[in-house]
Design an enzyme around this catalytic site. Structure first.
Site, PDB file in Angstrom:
ATOM      1  N   PHE A 117      33.529  38.951  55.211  1.00  0.00           N
ATOM      2  CA  PHE A 117      33.179  40.242  54.634  1.00  0.00           C
ATOM      3  C   PHE A 117      31.866  40.725  55.233  1.00  0.00           C
ATOM      4  O   PHE A 117      30.916  39.943  55.366  1.00  0.00           O
ATOM      5  CB  PHE A 117      33.069  40.128  53.109  1.00  0.00           C
ATOM      6  N   ASP A 187      32.055  31.658  49.988  1.00  0.00           N
ATOM      7  CA  ASP A 187      32.150  32.877  49.187  1.00  0.00           C
ATOM      8  C   ASP A 187      33.511  32.865  48.499  1.00  0.00           C
ATOM      9  O   ASP A 187      34.553  32.825  49.167  1.00  0.00           O
ATOM     10  CB  ASP A 187      32.006  34.103  50.091  1.00  0.00           C
ATOM     11  N   TYR A 212      33.417  40.851  39.124  1.00  0.00           N
ATOM     12  CA  TYR A 212      34.112  42.107  38.825  1.00  0.00           C
ATOM     13  C   TYR A 212      35.518  42.195  39.395  1.00  0.00           C
ATOM     14  O   TYR A 212      36.232  43.165  39.113  1.00  0.00           O
ATOM     15  CB  TYR A 212      33.295  43.309  39.315  1.00  0.00           C
ATOM     16  N   LYS A 213      35.958  41.226  40.184  1.00  0.00           N
ATOM     17  CA  LYS A 213      37.316  41.275  40.734  1.00  0.00           C
ATOM     18  C   LYS A 213      38.279  40.603  39.759  1.00  0.00           C
ATOM     19  O   LYS A 213      38.558  41.125  38.692  1.00  0.00           O
ATOM     20  CB  LYS A 213      37.347  40.639  42.117  1.00  0.00           C
ATOM     21  N   ARG A 361      46.074  47.491  50.876  1.00  0.00           N
ATOM     22  CA  ARG A 361      45.986  46.231  50.122  1.00  0.00           C
ATOM     23  C   ARG A 361      46.583  46.387  48.730  1.00  0.00           C
ATOM     24  O   ARG A 361      46.388  47.411  48.067  1.00  0.00           O
ATOM     25  CB  ARG A 361      44.529  45.787  49.954  1.00  0.00           C
TER      26      ARG A 361
END
Length: 402
Positions: A117, A187, A212-213, A361
């Site tokens: 990322f 990560d 938050y995912k 996605r």
């Protein structure tokens, strides 16, 4: 395993999802947990409103980073007392990278992959600029193991690729890093809450992740950082904030780190955000992550099958690994006009997202996604492509967040 074998969602009633909406973007932002409304109301009225500053003691605010760390730790295979919640993933990565580099002082290479990322690579670039003799090297994801040698200080990887959902083998790569004397920083942004993670079993040195995912803690929810117990008391934090001090309310002029992972705390925790995350974690009580993994693969496998069957001839190509074991909990397809197609899907109440240059996605979170979501999403996507309804000016206009 078919979508029917996945059954209904495990805990859809725990989330405030609008009727008629197919939400396949929990890999970017999880939906609102019903419990968060009441928890935040209690925090606002009974705690902040009534207790005021006494809430730090009487409502347990001060200990929330450790309390949440323990709850998250159970979802990522971390031993007790090794995870603390707070700050952002980027800030926690900064802490973990510097800690790992300090533990390998005779080496100066951070190794990562080209699919990582961007913020992870940006943080590593910044750390390298700030430390003499440190540099970042990136290789193709498949070349990571071969690139490990005696120059590498830290192997920094994201377990699940944010675009393709390609999965790194955490245990094998950690073992390979240790064999050449390097440490690891993982990560878990697309891993925590998406699939079983075993940090202790993999012998990982450090890990970070967001709230938050798949953990559904809300936009900008606190992140978390893990330090293996063998390292925790050896860390000299580069962000030596007052709440990472051994006795913060003694107000000493010189920094003394707290014991263990608590020294990775920095400043005042955001209590409202932490209460929302705490409420979100309630949805995981009693949930078997092996079952979550089995169901997410059933849903994503069925989605791949249906999209390829219904969208053949419309420039849609799978960009995720076809082999389920090599994939996380989202599926990505390429399309030359992927952004516009996603906007058309959103207009039809099927929420996915887009990643440049051409990636669509779709995330599958079995707490609230079910077989019907797969069927609807695939059929709506096919209709949009067949009718060409994506090719409208409003769908091509780029918003700030894609």
């Amino acid at each position: 395993m078919t979508t029917s074998a996945a059954g209904e969602a495990l805990r859809r009633e725990a989330f405030a999802l609008p009727d008629g909406l197919v939400y396949l973007d929990g890999n970017s932002l999880g939906p609102l947990p019903v419990a968060a409304r009441e928890r935040l109301a209690t925090t606002l009225d009974a705690e902040w409103g009534e207790m005021l500053i006494r809430g730090w003691n009487d409502a347990g605010w001060f200990d929330l980073p450790e309390t949440l760390g323990e709850r998250i730790g159970r979802l990522i295979g971390a031993p007790p007392g090794s995870v603390v919640a707070g700050d952002s993933t980027s800030i926690n990565l900064f802490k973990a990278l510097n800690a790992a580099l300090d533990l390998a002082p005779r080496r100066g290479l951070i190794l990562s992959d080209t699919g990582n990322f961007p913020t992870d690579l940006y943080i590593a670039q910044g750390v390298a600029r700030s430390r003499a003799g440190v540099r970042l090297r990136t290789v193709e994801p498949e070349a990571v193991a071969a690139a490990l040698d005696e120059q590498v200080a830290v192997l920094m990887l994201t377990e699940i690729d944010y675009r393709s959902a390609r999965r790194h083998d955490m245990s094998a790569l950690t073992a390979a890093a240790h064999a050449c004397g390097a440490l690891t920083v993982w990560d878990l942004a697309h891993s925590a809450g998406a699939l079983p993670v075993d940090l202790a079993g993999a012998d990982a040195d450090f890990a970070v992740g967001c709230g938050y995912k798949y953990l559904n803690g809300g936009p900008g929810a606190p992140a978390f950082v893990y330090a293996h117990p063998r390292h925790a008391d050896r860390i000299g934090p580069h962000l030596s904030g007052w709440l990472g001090h051994a006795a913060p309310f003694d107000f000493e002029a010189q920094y003394r780190p707290a014991a263990g992972v608590r020294r990775l705390r920095v400043g005042t925790p955001p209590i409202l955000a932490m209460r929302a995350l705490d409420a979100a974690l309630d949805a995981w009580d009693g949930i078997d992550l092996d079952e979550v993994r089995e169901r997410s693969l059933a849903l994503s496998n069925a989605f791949i099958e249906q999209v390829e069957a219904q969208c053949a001839g419309f420039d849609v190509a799978l960009a995720s690994p076809r082999e389920a074991a090599r994939r996380g909990s989202h599926v990505t397809f390429r399309h030359p006009h992927g952004y516009a197609v996603i906007q058309a899907l959103i207009a039809h109440r099927v929420i996915g997202d887009f990643r440049a240059p051409d990636l669509m996605r779709f995330g599958f979170a079995p707490l609230y996604n079910c077989a019907a979501d797969v069927d609807t999403a695939a059929s709506v996507l096919a209709a949009i492509l067949r009718e060409g309804s994506w090719d409208r000016p409003e769908f091509h206009a780029r918003a700030a967040v894609t």
